[in-house]
Design an enzyme around this catalytic site. Structure first.
Site, PDB file in Angstrom:
ATOM      1  N   LYS A 125       0.861  -1.193   0.000  1.00 44.67           N
ATOM      2  CA  LYS A 125       0.000   0.000   0.000  1.00 44.67           C
ATOM      3  C   LYS A 125       0.887   1.229   0.000  1.00 44.67           C
ATOM      4  O   LYS A 125       2.024   1.175   0.463  1.00 44.67           O
ATOM      5  CB  LYS A 125      -0.868   0.028   1.270  1.00 44.67           C
ATOM      6  N   GLY A 164      -5.573   2.602  -7.370  1.00 46.04           N
ATOM      7  CA  GLY A 164      -6.223   3.712  -6.673  1.00 46.04           C
ATOM      8  C   GLY A 164      -6.708   3.335  -5.283  1.00 46.04           C
ATOM      9  O   GLY A 164      -6.719   2.169  -4.887  1.00 46.04           O
ATOM     10  N   ASP A 165      -7.105   4.335  -4.539  1.00 47.01           N
ATOM     11  CA  ASP A 165      -7.770   4.209  -3.238  1.00 47.01           C
ATOM     12  C   ASP A 165      -8.381   5.590  -2.997  1.00 47.01           C
ATOM     13  O   ASP A 165      -8.625   6.327  -3.970  1.00 47.01           O
ATOM     14  CB  ASP A 165      -6.757   3.805  -2.145  1.00 47.01           C
TER      15      ASP A 165
HETATM   16  P1  NDP Z   1     -13.021   7.861  -2.957  1.00 45.37           P
HETATM   17  O1  NDP Z   1     -11.952   8.846  -2.763  1.00 45.37           O
HETATM   18  O2  NDP Z   1     -13.612   7.648  -4.304  1.00 45.37           O
HETATM   19  O3  NDP Z   1     -14.240   8.181  -1.973  1.00 45.37           O
HETATM   20  C1  NDP Z   1     -14.041   8.248  -0.605  1.00 45.37           C
HETATM   21  C2  NDP Z   1     -15.365   8.604   0.065  1.00 45.37           C
HETATM   22  O4  NDP Z   1     -15.232   8.471   1.469  1.00 45.37           O
HETATM   23  C3  NDP Z   1     -15.756  10.043  -0.185  1.00 45.37           C
HETATM   24  O5  NDP Z   1     -17.157  10.157  -0.165  1.00 45.37           O
HETATM   25  C4  NDP Z   1     -15.126  10.762   1.003  1.00 45.37           C
HETATM   26  O6  NDP Z   1     -15.740  11.982   1.312  1.00 45.37           O
HETATM   27  C5  NDP Z   1     -15.346   9.743   2.104  1.00 45.37           C
HETATM   28  N1  NDP Z   1     -14.278   9.910   3.098  1.00 45.37           N
HETATM   29  C6  NDP Z   1     -12.949   9.758   2.886  1.00 45.37           C
HETATM   30  N2  NDP Z   1     -12.239  10.017   3.995  1.00 45.37           N
HETATM   31  C7  NDP Z   1     -13.139  10.352   4.913  1.00 45.37           C
HETATM   32  C8  NDP Z   1     -13.033  10.745   6.269  1.00 45.37           C
HETATM   33  N3  NDP Z   1     -11.835  10.823   6.899  1.00 45.37           N
HETATM   34  N4  NDP Z   1     -14.187  10.992   6.934  1.00 45.37           N
HETATM   35  C9  NDP Z   1     -15.393  10.906   6.299  1.00 45.37           C
HETATM   36  N5  NDP Z   1     -15.565  10.560   5.020  1.00 45.37           N
HETATM   37  C10 NDP Z   1     -14.451  10.280   4.330  1.00 45.37           C
HETATM   38  O7  NDP Z   1     -12.444   6.487  -2.374  1.00 45.37           O
HETATM   39  P2  NDP Z   1     -12.948   5.003  -2.608  1.00 45.37           P
HETATM   40  O8  NDP Z   1     -14.426   4.979  -2.793  1.00 45.37           O
HETATM   41  O9  NDP Z   1     -12.077   4.375  -3.596  1.00 45.37           O
HETATM   42  O10 NDP Z   1     -12.593   4.343  -1.199  1.00 45.37           O
HETATM   43  C11 NDP Z   1     -13.530   4.234  -0.138  1.00 45.37           C
HETATM   44  C12 NDP Z   1     -13.075   3.156   0.822  1.00 45.37           C
HETATM   45  O11 NDP Z   1     -13.025   1.901   0.126  1.00 45.37           O
HETATM   46  C13 NDP Z   1     -11.688   3.341   1.418  1.00 45.37           C
HETATM   47  O12 NDP Z   1     -11.685   2.832   2.730  1.00 45.37           O
HETATM   48  C14 NDP Z   1     -10.803   2.465   0.536  1.00 45.37           C
HETATM   49  O13 NDP Z   1      -9.638   2.055   1.207  1.00 45.37           O
HETATM   50  C15 NDP Z   1     -11.744   1.300   0.287  1.00 45.37           C
HETATM   51  N6  NDP Z   1     -11.457   0.476  -0.873  1.00 45.37           N
HETATM   52  C16 NDP Z   1     -11.353   1.011  -2.121  1.00 45.37           C
HETATM   53  C17 NDP Z   1     -11.118   0.202  -3.214  1.00 45.37           C
HETATM   54  C18 NDP Z   1     -11.075   0.741  -4.599  1.00 45.37           C
HETATM   55  O14 NDP Z   1     -10.949  -0.067  -5.526  1.00 45.37           O
HETATM   56  N7  NDP Z   1     -11.197   2.024  -4.816  1.00 45.37           N
HETATM   57  C19 NDP Z   1     -10.899  -1.238  -3.049  1.00 45.37           C
HETATM   58  C20 NDP Z   1     -11.092  -1.720  -1.707  1.00 45.37           C
HETATM   59  C21 NDP Z   1     -11.347  -0.872  -0.678  1.00 45.37           C
HETATM   60  P3  NDP Z   1     -14.989  13.364   0.938  1.00 45.37           P
HETATM   61  O15 NDP Z   1     -15.130  13.492  -0.540  1.00 45.37           O
HETATM   62  O16 NDP Z   1     -15.710  14.400   1.710  1.00 45.37           O
HETATM   63  O17 NDP Z   1     -13.553  13.196   1.372  1.00 45.37           O
HETATM   64  O1  2IT Z   2      -7.932  -1.463  -0.729  1.00 51.24           O
HETATM   65  C1  2IT Z   2      -7.869  -1.964  -1.876  1.00 51.24           C
HETATM   66  O2  2IT Z   2      -7.974  -3.189  -2.040  1.00 51.24           O
HETATM   67  C2  2IT Z   2      -7.696  -1.068  -3.018  1.00 51.24           C
HETATM   68  N1  2IT Z   2      -7.644   0.135  -2.825  1.00 51.24           N
HETATM   69  C3  2IT Z   2      -7.557  -1.631  -4.395  1.00 51.24           C
HETATM   70  C4  2IT Z   2      -6.141  -2.100  -4.638  1.00 51.24           C
HETATM   71  C5  2IT Z   2      -5.835  -2.536  -6.045  1.00 51.24           C
HETATM   72  O3  2IT Z   2      -4.655  -2.869  -6.250  1.00 51.24           O
HETATM   73  O4  2IT Z   2      -6.704  -2.572  -6.921  1.00 51.24           O
END
Ligand code: NDP
Ligand code: 2IT
Length: 443
Positions: A125, A164-165
């Site tokens: 990560k 991404g994340d």
């Molecule tokens: P995005 O950046 O697309 O969206 C994040 C969302 O969560 C936004 O609505 C954001 O609001 C909110 N958020 C982020 N930080 C905070 C905080 N500290 N307090 C309150 N709200 C918060 O990210 P993703 O959708 O990609 O990721 C969301 C979650 O899913 C994370 O935990 C990530 O690790 C996990 N994840 C993502 C994967 C992926 O493929 N993208 C895969 C597996 C897990 P705001 O815009 O106001 O910051």
């Molecule tokens: O938390 C996660 O699994 C991710 N943000 C996706 C990682 C990836 O390599 O697609």
């Protein structure tokens, strides 16, 4: 004292000031204890001591020039945690809260998650405390280029493949890929989540949210339930939340709430996802703007989304967003299933309340594994220099999520912990990595 308890205590002591990493260690090592204690070869071969120590941690300076011509400096991180079963794989997070502790907790979780996918990917990560919010496109590009100028020395299609994340989506991946190619002179699958015109996979954008709902749906099916006609609350409104909402709606469920870090919306008749996509994916706006599309919806500032009555809750925002009070509210409102789209969104205390109350609880390392699994499918397509159709990738994803559910349910049952998918996911994820480490000797 047991082997797991001793390693947990020592690791916390040796890594002071890393609360999120301690939390992930506590959850995983505690639930592995009975499994590990029955297998003395793990202790003899120092499996846990090696597992909790990243193979490599890279920390670096990221200087870039803002639109006023001033030099800004951010911190950059890449934690290459474990490569026993494949090249390091895991996302990059850009958010002001990013610290070494957060990247280590995410990297540690990723080891077990990636193992659960059944695909050959190790755990890693990275990220930065850079905040893309309110920055111009040019500033984001300048940052991404500087970040990759350093990161490219440490990654490659065969050794470490970021994605991404939070705060890193298609735009950021594009800028970073361009810089990687320029500096290294290699066109290779070094990042996933790429654009479809330069090696990205169809369905990667949807994969985490869709995968989450496929797994939750399978968990419900195995308990004689379904999403059809159910009321669902989803937190966040980013990539994971949007595509989880879309799949819930396709399966006949009704999503009534979404949020961002400022507040949450409640739309009794079910959220209008096109409006949310326009606000978030196109305009990069705030969820409060939803009221401009649907005047009947309610917007509330701050936390409180888990107080909304629902059947199923899908936390898809960030770590520790669902605490003890929230868990009690969900239980008393009759919520019967929680699926973690985010990484570690539920605190340890909240998890134990949900489990005690027999809420079906799908932990993040299983439930959100569809994103990284589809990233691994993107790597396969890049290596073969081919591209599968949306349906092909989506079918593979659904199959992977159903297999993950089957494996974690079986591991829970074998451990005498029927329906405890926290234990099931940790055991099923761990044993493959541990076996690979045993076979490869003390490295
Ligand atoms: P995005 O950046 O697309 O969206 C994040 C969302 O969560 C936004 O609505 C954001 O609001 C909110 N958020 C982020 N930080 C905070 C905080 N500290 N307090 C309150 N709200 C918060 O990210 P993703 O959708 O990609 O990721 C969301 C979650 O899913 C994370 O935990 C990530 O690790 C996990 N994840 C993502 C994967 C992926 O493929 N993208 C895969 C597996 C897990 P705001 O815009 O106001 O910051
Ligand atoms: O938390 C996660 O699994 C991710 N943000 C996706 C990682 C990836 O390599 O697609």
């Amino acid at each position: 004292m047991s082997y797991t308890a001793r390693v947990l205590e020592q690791t916390i002591k040796r890594n002071p000031g890393e609360p999120e990493f301690h939390q992930a260690l506590t959850e995983i090592l505690t639930s592995l204890q009975p499994f590990v204690d029955g297998r003395p070869e793990y202790e003899r071969w120092g499996i846990l001591e090696r597992l909790v120590e990243p193979e490599r941690v890279v920390m670096f300076r990221v200087p870039w020039v803002d639109d006023e011509g001033r030099v800004q400096v951010n911190k950059g991180y890449r934690v290459q945690f474990n490569s026993a079963i494949g090249p390091y794989k895991g996302g990059l997070r850009f958010h002001p809260s990013v610290s070494l502790s957060i990247i280590k907790f995410l990297g540690f979780e990723q080891i077990f998650k990636n193992s659960l996918t059944g695909l050959p990917i190790g755990g890693g990560k990275g990220g930065s405390d850079f905040d893309p919010k309110g920055k111009s496109d040019r500033e984001v590009m300048a940052f991404c280029q500087s970040f990759m100028t350093e990161l490219q020395r440490h990654i490659g299609a065969a050794n470490d493949v970021p994605a991404g994340d939070i705060g890193v989506g298609g735009r950021e991946i594009g800028y970073m890929y361009g810089q990687y190619k320029r500096v290294s002179n290699r066109f290779e699958g070094v990042l996933t989540g790429k654009g479809l015109t330069y090696g990205g996979s169809l369905a990667r954008t949807e994969a985490t949210g869709y995968g989450l709902v496929y797994l939750v749906d399978e968990m419900l099916r195995c308990h004689g339930k379904s999403l059809e006609g159910k009321t669902v609350v989803v937190s966040g409104s980013g990539n994971v939340a949007i595509y989880a909402t879309q799949k819930v709606q396709q399966l006949g469920g009704k999503v009534v709430a979404l949020s961002d870090s400022n507040g949450y919306i409640y739309d009794e008749i079910g959220v209008d996802l096109n409006a949310v996509k326009e606000i978030k994916e196109i305009n990069r706006g705030r969820i409060s703007e939803y009221k401009n599309y649907r005047p009947g919806a309610l917007y509330s500032e701050g936390k409180g989304i888990w107080g909304i009555k629902c059947d199923v809750a899908l936390p898809c925002a960030t770590q520790n967003e669902l605490d003890e009070t929230d868990a009690k509210a969900l239980v008393s409102n009759g919520c019967f299933a929680v699926g973690e789209g985010a990484n570690m969104p539920t605190t340890l205390e909240a998890t134990s309340i949900l489990l005690k109350n027999k809420v079906l609880f799908a932990p993040g390392k299983a439930a959100n594994a569809g994103g990284v699994a589809t990233s691994a499918l993107e790597m396969s397509q890049n290596a073969m220099r081919i591209a599968w159709s949306f349906d092909e990738v989506d079918k593979k994803l659904k199959n992977i999520m159903e297999n993950i559910y089957g494996n974690i349910a079986a591991a829970a049952r074998e451990a005498g912990k029927e329906d405890n998918f926290v234990a099931g996911a940790n055991i099923a994820g761990f044993r493959k990595v541990a076996e690979a480490m045993l076979l490869q000797g003390a490295v």
